[in-house]
Every structure is written in structure tokens, then in C-alpha cells.
Design a protein around this motif. Structure first.
Motif, short mmCIF file in Angstrom:
data_model
loop_
_atom_site.label_atom_id
_atom_site.label_comp_id
_atom_site.label_asym_id
_atom_site.label_seq_id
_atom_site.Cartn_x
_atom_site.Cartn_y
_atom_site.Cartn_z
N LEU A 133 -6.18 6.12 2.53
CA LEU A 133 -6.62 4.81 2.05
C LEU A 133 -5.72 3.73 2.63
O LEU A 133 -4.51 3.91 2.72
CB LEU A 133 -6.56 4.76 0.52
N CYS A 134 -6.30 2.61 3.01
CA CYS A 134 -5.48 1.51 3.52
C CYS A 134 -5.55 0.31 2.59
O CYS A 134 -5.41 -0.84 3.02
CB CYS A 134 -5.88 1.14 4.95
N ARG A 135 -5.76 0.58 1.33
CA ARG A 135 -5.71 -0.43 0.29
C ARG A 135 -4.87 0.12 -0.86
O ARG A 135 -4.80 1.34 -1.07
CB ARG A 135 -7.10 -0.77 -0.24
N TYR A 136 -4.27 -0.77 -1.63
CA TYR A 136 -3.55 -0.34 -2.82
C TYR A 136 -4.53 0.15 -3.87
O TYR A 136 -5.64 -0.38 -4.00
CB TYR A 136 -2.74 -1.52 -3.38
N LYS A 137 -4.14 1.15 -4.63
CA LYS A 137 -4.88 1.59 -5.80
C LYS A 137 -3.90 1.99 -6.88
O LYS A 137 -2.75 2.34 -6.60
CB LYS A 137 -5.80 2.78 -5.48
N ALA A 138 -4.33 1.93 -8.11
CA ALA A 138 -3.48 2.31 -9.23
C ALA A 138 -3.31 3.83 -9.27
O ALA A 138 -4.17 4.59 -8.82
CB ALA A 138 -4.07 1.81 -10.55
N GLY A 139 -2.19 4.29 -9.83
CA GLY A 139 -1.93 5.71 -9.96
C GLY A 139 -0.88 6.21 -8.99
O GLY A 139 -0.84 5.77 -7.84
N ARG A 140 -0.02 7.11 -9.45
CA ARG A 140 1.09 7.63 -8.64
C ARG A 140 1.06 9.16 -8.63
O ARG A 140 0.56 9.79 -9.56
CB ARG A 140 2.44 7.18 -9.21
N VAL A 158 0.85 -1.19 0.00
CA VAL A 158 0.00 0.00 0.00
C VAL A 158 0.88 1.23 0.00
O VAL A 158 1.81 1.35 0.81
CB VAL A 158 -0.93 0.01 1.23
N ILE A 159 0.61 2.16 -0.90
CA ILE A 159 1.32 3.44 -0.93
C ILE A 159 0.33 4.52 -1.35
O ILE A 159 -0.42 4.35 -2.31
CB ILE A 159 2.53 3.41 -1.88
N GLY A 160 0.30 5.60 -0.59
CA GLY A 160 -0.59 6.70 -0.93
C GLY A 160 -0.18 7.96 -0.21
O GLY A 160 0.11 7.93 0.99
N SER A 161 -0.13 9.07 -0.94
CA SER A 161 0.22 10.35 -0.34
C SER A 161 -0.91 11.34 -0.57
O SER A 161 -1.85 11.08 -1.33
CB SER A 161 1.52 10.88 -0.94
N ILE A 203 -4.58 2.30 12.62
CA ILE A 203 -4.93 3.05 11.42
C ILE A 203 -5.93 4.14 11.79
O ILE A 203 -7.06 3.84 12.21
CB ILE A 203 -5.52 2.12 10.34
N ILE A 204 -5.51 5.39 11.66
CA ILE A 204 -6.37 6.52 11.96
C ILE A 204 -6.53 7.35 10.69
O ILE A 204 -5.55 7.85 10.13
CB ILE A 204 -5.78 7.41 13.08
N MET A 205 -7.76 7.47 10.24
CA MET A 205 -8.06 8.23 9.02
C MET A 205 -9.07 9.33 9.36
O MET A 205 -10.26 9.06 9.50
CB MET A 205 -8.63 7.30 7.94
N ASP A 206 -8.57 10.52 9.55
CA ASP A 206 -9.42 11.65 9.92
C ASP A 206 -9.82 12.40 8.66
O ASP A 206 -9.12 13.30 8.20
CB ASP A 206 -8.66 12.57 10.89
N SER A 207 -10.96 12.05 8.11
CA SER A 207 -11.42 12.67 6.87
C SER A 207 -11.81 14.13 7.07
O SER A 207 -11.81 14.92 6.12
CB SER A 207 -12.61 11.89 6.30
N GLU A 208 -12.14 14.50 8.30
CA GLU A 208 -12.53 15.88 8.57
C GLU A 208 -11.35 16.84 8.43
O GLU A 208 -11.48 17.92 7.85
CB GLU A 208 -13.14 15.98 9.97
#
Length: 383
Positions: free
Chosen positions: A218-225, A209-212, A347-352
């Protein structure tokens, strides 16, 4: 023959399985999970996406039913001596050939356990199987049998996991060296994967998993860099893998300056992980580990930003997931015991606020508190 364990190890695993089968009064077990086949025999392939089955009788006899493409694979990587090939052809029904094999093994009318809960048995193939077994034998779901045996690691398995953990650390060092403003996620991901493979490791059972930026939540892999900006966040989840054994890690790394919110989230994540460590001891359950995580998150006012599970057992796994069935979630009664390899992730994801913060590592359980398998500490990393 390319075996990663000696024959005595496989014999001990077989004996453990036969004892469990005897206690459940099973005359045979139909194994469809590739990790079960690998654990029991060494058989290593990705052909499990097609129909194949390892039949294990109560007397220890084993027969593999597979495709022609995996015949030599099975001979070369496993201790299986009896291999039967079903023929690919239009309208083929391998479940019919499995029934014929079971009949030849004198299993008509016997009590047979089946590994249903696996990606090695699709819903369609499961229906074909049930149609053939409905009037042939007394069938029961035995999906948990080998999975629970695999939960406790032998000394030889522990060594594999420790080697995997070293590779995970090496991967983190390689990827972290590239993290800075303007860095390309593609280069960081390549560095992570390259370090594992160059160190003699294997591909992981699922993508790293990589995402910036926004993708860090996101805690899943997705396509695109994308490329990192001056003040950015980068969430990584990866694993060292050695002979299919996994040691996972997770971390959110910052560039530029850490915001106040990021600092708050990191302190919560670190405190929660340390609380999980204290709970990850014999006498407690997987549910107790989750509760320790949940209490800390509640204290920090982060209940709505956390997940409903905070880790799981790790071992030798195959695509599409490196997660074993035993997970840290509410009410899980699975007891903690020595010689488990467990991955705890905060895993903490604060969307706010748009802020992410993740922290996780793999542990070896002991008679007391668990031993972290990473050489890295628990610090907020700002590059």
C-alpha cells in the motif's frame, strides 16, 4: 510577528504575482489555497477548512476575509494588514460578505481570477461563491497562477527545503535503527515523527506511510499496526518538514533475507530512479521524467506493477496532501527548470508475488543534473 522570511522576500513574491495578474488582465485574485496565502504573506493556520479568502488587487492591496478564530493567527503570522471577520451564525453565507468586501474594493464589473482547485474551497462554498459573483464580475479560473509561481524556489526557500531534507534523513536513521524481527510498526513510526519534531520540524501535510507484510504493497497510510516477522518487508514514505517545506523520502526495507524477487524489483527501482535523474534537467518536461521511469519498468517487465505517476513538485504544503499539482505523469508539458524541489518515487507493487519495492528521494534541480538532497545512498537495505 512570527515570519519565516524577511519582508523583501514577500515583496518579491508579491511583485511576481502582480506581473502574472497583469499579463492575464486580472483586476483581482481570490486566493483560497492555504499554501498560496502562506507563500504570499506568511499566513499560517489550519482554519482554511472553513471559508476564508485573501483578496489581492492588481495594485497590490490585500484584504483577508476569515473567521474570528483566525484573526489573531493572521495578525501574528503574516504581513496582512487588513483583516475582515465574517460572523459564525446559523444560516451564515460568507460568500455574501465576500461580495460586499469586493464591492467596497471597487471591483464591481471587474475581471477576477479565482483559485477553485484547492481543498481550501469546498464544492458547497464554491457554489455559494459562484452565486454571488455571477452578476457581480467577470470570473475566470486562476487556480494555476500562484501554484506555478511556487514551483520555482527562491534561495531562502531552498534553504528551508535543505533543512527539511536533513530532518528526513534523521528520521530515517531513527526509524531504521528499530527495524528488526519483532519490531512494532508503532515504535518505528513514532521514531520517524519524533526525529522531525525534535529537530525543530513540523507535522507533515499528510500522514507518514508505514506498512509491513501485505500492507507493504500500500502506498497510502492506513490505521492499524503489526510487528515485523523474520523475513518481512516494510514500506516507509515520510518527509522532513521545516517551516511547512517538505522533503520526502520512500524506501522498502527488508528483514531477514532478501528474496530473489525483492532483489529484482530493487534493481529495477534503482535503475528507474537513476533514469529519472538523467531526465530531470532543463530542456526536458515532467512528462519526460515519467517516460524515463516507464521505459525502465517496461524493460524489466514491470509495467503492470508500477503506478501511472512517479513523483511531483514539493514545497510548503498544508493538509491533506504534501503533493504540489505538478506531477510526473504521461504527457505533462511542464518544463523542468533550475531551482525546483522535486520528489521522484519508484513504486513497484507486485501483487502476484506479494512483494513490494519502493525507492524515492527529493532533488533540487540545477542547470544540469539534479542534486539529491538526502545523504543516504541507493542501496537495498536488509536488516
Amino acid at each position: 510577528m512570527a515570519l519565516h522570511f524577511d519582508r523583501a522576500e514577500f515583496d518579491a513574491r508579491r511583485d511576481r504575482l502582480l506581473i502574472e495578474m497583469s499579463e492575464r488582465k486580472l483586476d483581482a485574485l481570490l486566493i483560497f489555497a492555504q499554501e498560496s496565502m502562506y507563500w504570499l504573506t506568511g499566513y499560517d493556520t489550519f482554519g482554511f477548512c472553513f471559508f476564508q479568502c485573501l483578496v489581492v488587487k492588481a495594485d497590490g492591496e490585500m484584504v483577508l476575509l476569515t473567521r474570528s478564530a483566525d484573526l489573531r493567527q493572521a495578525r501574528h503570522t503574516s504581513i496582512i494588514g487588513d483583516i475582515v471577520v465574517w460572523n459564525d451564525r446559523q444560516g451564515a453565507n460568507p460568500a455574501v460578505e465576500l461580495r460586499e468586501l469586493l464591492n467596497n474594493l471597487d471591483l464591481l464589473g471587474m475581471r477576477i481570477g479565482v483559485e477553485y482547485d484547492t481543498h481550501g474551497l469546498t464544492a458547497r462554498n464554491g457554489r455559494l461563491l459562484d452565486e454571488q459573483l455571477r452578476t457581480f464580475a467577470k470570473v475566470e479560473d486562476a487556480s494555476d497562477l500562484v501554484a506555478r509561481l511556487r514551483l520555482l524556489k527562491s534561495p531562502a526557500e531552498v534553504e528551508k527545503v535543505k533543512r527539511a531534507a536533513t530532518l528526513a534523513d534523521d528520521a530515517f536513521d531513527a526509524g531504521l535503527a528499530l527495524v528488526k524481527q519483532g519490531a512494532d510498526e508503532a515504535a518505528i513510526l513514532a521514531a520517524l515523527q519524533s526525529a522531525v519534531l525534535a529537530g525543530g520540524g513540523d507535522y507533515a501535510a499528510n500522514e507518514f506511510v508505514i506498512g509491513s507484510g501485505a500492507d507493504a504493497l500500500l502506498c497510502r497510510y492506513k490505521a492499524g499496526r503489526r510487528k515485523l516477522t523474520k523475513n518481512d518487508q516494510l514500506t516507509l514514505e515520510w518527509a522532513g518538514v521545516y517551516h511547512r517545506y517538505h522533503a520526502a523520502m520512500m524506501q522498502t526495507v527488508l528483514t531477514g533475507k532478501a528474496s530473489k524477487r525483492h532483489q529484482e524489483l530493487f534493481e529495477a527501482a534503482r535503475s528507474a530512479l537513476l533514469a529519472c535523474e538523467k531526465a530531470m534537467t532543463p530542456g526536458n518536461t515532467f512528462g519526460d521524467v515519467f517516460d524515463a521511469h516507464a521505459r525502465v519498468m517496461e524493460i524489466h517487465g514491470l509495467t503492470k506493477h508500477r503506478l501511472n505517476a512517479c513523483g511531483y513538485s514539493l514545497g510548503a504544503r498544508f493538509a491533506p496532501s504534501w503533493m504540489d499539482p505538478q506531477m510526473f505523469y504521461n504527457g505533462n508539458p511542464e518544463p523542468i527548470a533550475p531551482n525546483m524541489t522535486l520528489f521522484a518515487h519508484m513504486i513497484i507493487m507486485d501483487s502476484e508475488s506479494g512483494c513490494a519495492m519502493c525507492l524515492g528521494r527529493t532533488y533540487l534541480t540545477t542547470e544540469a543534473e539534479p542534486a539529491p538532497l538526502s545523504r543516504h545512498g541507493l542501496e537495498l537495505i536488509v536488516k
